[in-house]
Design an enzyme around this catalytic site. Structure first.
Site, PDB file in Angstrom:
ATOM      1  N   ASP A 211       0.821  -1.203   0.000  1.00 37.13           N
ATOM      2  CA  ASP A 211       0.000   0.000   0.000  1.00 37.13           C
ATOM      3  C   ASP A 211       0.860   1.260   0.000  1.00 37.13           C
ATOM      4  OD1 ASP A 211      -2.607   1.286   0.254  1.00 37.13           O
ATOM      5  OD2 ASP A 211      -2.033   1.768   2.309  1.00 37.13           O
ATOM      6  N   GLU A 248       1.536  -0.181  -5.118  1.00 36.10           N
ATOM      7  CA  GLU A 248       0.694   0.959  -5.459  1.00 36.10           C
ATOM      8  C   GLU A 248       1.603   2.183  -5.539  1.00 36.10           C
ATOM      9  OE1 GLU A 248      -3.324   3.249  -3.878  1.00 36.10           O
ATOM     10  OE2 GLU A 248      -1.898   2.461  -2.424  1.00 36.10           O
TER      11      GLU A 248
END
Length: 558
Positions: A211, A248
């Protein structure tokens, strides 16, 4: 033909399973409630593994399932080594993993090491005193910095530094105030992250979706962020050689390239291709293929042991932050003109089918394009049946509604007698309600989106040229038509897509392919002759085709 190879080599190895994978992202909480409490759980997910295997999914990406106060849909973690008791037990998680392994499906999980919940024991200890051993696990300052980073969620988040009255210092949080950032400059934090990675690898996961990668590496004191990614990748490879890191990284392509590592690809294996995704929507708004062409040619070559991850929708807002203000306005006007459809000034809180007014031709064309573009395709749950959003849900919750299994109350996600208020979110109403869009009905309809997506996924997995080969854009006259080819081991796939609403003739030059005599249509089963080195056809409105080029003397592939 303009050529671009996004891999520095073209050989393939058996441990690069992710290059020809189909990844399916889901949230356990919203997939299937098995115990009747209104919340999805691991037993329910295990019951649906055969469904996912049946449509051809080869890798499941689990959104956070760790213990959490659930103030940010599970991304506010209180225990990186646990299972949220609402979702199940470790035994039920292991049963899910065993079932996936038995069906040949890999599992990757979210690695949320940018921050923790403010209820995490580490932060509770850290804010207990300035001398606590966990104090330096977070980022503190006596004074709020003069030029703090901009907030990530405008309108929902006021600042990125929050004052802690007990210890009389400010702590940093790139996201919400209840999510203090971890200090990855601290060697003890890095060691703990490695333990977390090792723990879930031992339970059988095949990698991690990392993330907000740039954010957790921007902490003051991290002298060489990429050195840390190399360290994390090396640890992962030592523990499980086939495991992957899917990052990401929402940055322009040239900046994204640095997160793959050096020429050998020693950082992230996969990076989400945000730029191509955003320009795809610009192309759809204009009905002009040029933005896709430009986006693909802006991609830098990536290492052999690396790959782009392609997508048209994910669990967050549909961000358009890399477009210019004028380009973003075009997409907003086409697909989200109502301000309530927009979010944070940069994105849309809508799913694809309503944005395309439910046009089945256009929807199939977009997914055909997604699955043929260079990279590994990633689906968000419900895309295979054309689920819509519920704009009555707040912010990004609009696209995180329960999976629609049947036309029964609660969409078959939970027992019909469960109070709808107990669900994580309410399904949409109207033309995208469970009465109109659900798995059960589409499984019975041979012409449904679900059955078409199953055939598309099967073709993608049977077409390794798309995941492993060199790609080239094929120049042609109609601006609405995007055509490209992928070459791998003396085999060539040609994909052609019409972004426009009118039937369009197109001529595709293939004169560099000696002996090419015809092309098999991988969707319709037809055969088109190649005359004088040219593949000529007429595309229907929003038409799409994949062809495998046959050369004289080659064995015909079924």
């Amino acid at each position: 033909i303009r050529a671009r190879n996004t891999s520095v080599r073209t050989r393939a190895t058996s441990d690069q399973w992710w290059k020809n994978a189909v990844v399916y992202c889901l949230d356990v909480e919203t997939f299937l409630d098995w115990n009747g409490d209104g919340i999805g759980d691991f037993p329910g997910l295990t019951e649906r593994v055969d469904y996912l295997a049946g449509i051809g999914v080869s890798c499941i990406w689990l959104m956070p399932f760790y213990p959490t106060p659930d103030r940010d849909d599970g991304y506010d973690v209180t225990d990186f080594y646990g299972i949220d008791p609402r979702l199940g037990t470790f035994g039920e998680f292991v049963e899910f993993m065993r079932t996936c392994r038995d069906r040949g499906i890999r599992v990757i999980v979210d690695l949320v090491v940018n921050h923790t919940s403010d209820q995490h024991p580490w932060f509770q200890q850290a804010r207990s005193s300035r001398d606590n051993k966990y104090r330096d696990w977070y980022v503190w300052a006596d004074e709020r910095p003069a030029n703090p980073p901009e907030v990530t969620f405008p309108g929902e988040q006021k600042e990125t530094w929050t004052y802690d009255r007990h210890t009389r210092q400010y702590y940093f949080h790139r996201f919400y105030a209840h999510q203090p950032d971890l200090n990855v400059a601290n060697p003890d934090v890095r060691t703990e992250i490695a333990r977390i990675v090792g723990f879930w690898l031992e339970l059988g996961v095949s990698g991690f979706r990392v993330d907000a990668v740039p954010f957790f590496l921007e902490v003051k004191g991290v002298k060489d962020p990429h050195a840390y990614l190399k360290e994390l990748r090396a640890f992962l490879n030592r523990r499980a050689g086939e495991a992957v890191l899917l990052g990401e990284v929402n940055l322009p392509p040239k900046e994204q390239r640095t997160f793959f590592g050096d020429e050998d690809g020693d950082e992230l294996n996969l990076v989400f291709n945000f730029d191509v995704m955003q320009r795809l929507y610009l192309a759809l708004a204009r009905r002009d293929s040029k933005p896709i062409d430009e986006a693909l040619h802006a991609l830098p070559p990536v290492p052999f042991d690396a790959q782009w991850a392609t997508f048209v929708r994910n669990h967050d807002e549909l961000t358009l932050d890399q477009l210019s203000d004028e380009e973003r306005a075009e997409v907003f006007d086409a697909f989200g003109p109502d301000p309530d459809m927009q979010l944070y000034g940069r994105g849309l809180r809508r799913r694809l089918p309503p944005m395309l007014d439910g046009d089945a031709r256009r929807l199939r064309m977009v997914y055909s394009l997604l699955f043929s573009l260079p990279g590994t395709p990633v689906l968000f749950y419900g895309e295979e049946i054309g689920m819509g959003e519920n704009l009555d849900e707040p912010a990004r919750g609009a696209v995180r509604t329960p999976m629609q299994w049947t036309d029964e109350p609660n969409a078959g996600f939970a027992p019909a007698d469960v109070d709808a208020d107990a669900l994580p979110a309410r399904p949409p109403a109207g033309e995208y309600s469970p009465l109109a869009v659900n798995v059960a009905e589409q499984r019975r309809d041979p012409d449904s989106l679900l059955n078409w997506m199953e055939r598309l996924i099967r073709r993608r997995r049977e077409t390794p040229e798309l995941g492993l080969g060199q790609w080239r854009v094929i120049e042609n006259e109609p601006r609405a038509v995007f055509a490209h080819r992928c070459d791998w081991q003396d085999s060539t796939i040609v994909a052609v897509h019409n972004l426009g609403p009118e039937p369009t003739p197109v001529d595709l030059p293939l004169d560099d392919l000696d002996g090419a005599d015809f092309a098999d249509d991988l969707f319709d089963g037809g055969r088109t002759e190649i005359r004088d080195g040219c593949l000529s056809l007429t595309l229907a409105a929003y038409g799409c085709h994949w062809f495998r080029v046959h050369r004289a003397g080659q064995r015909i592939t079924p």
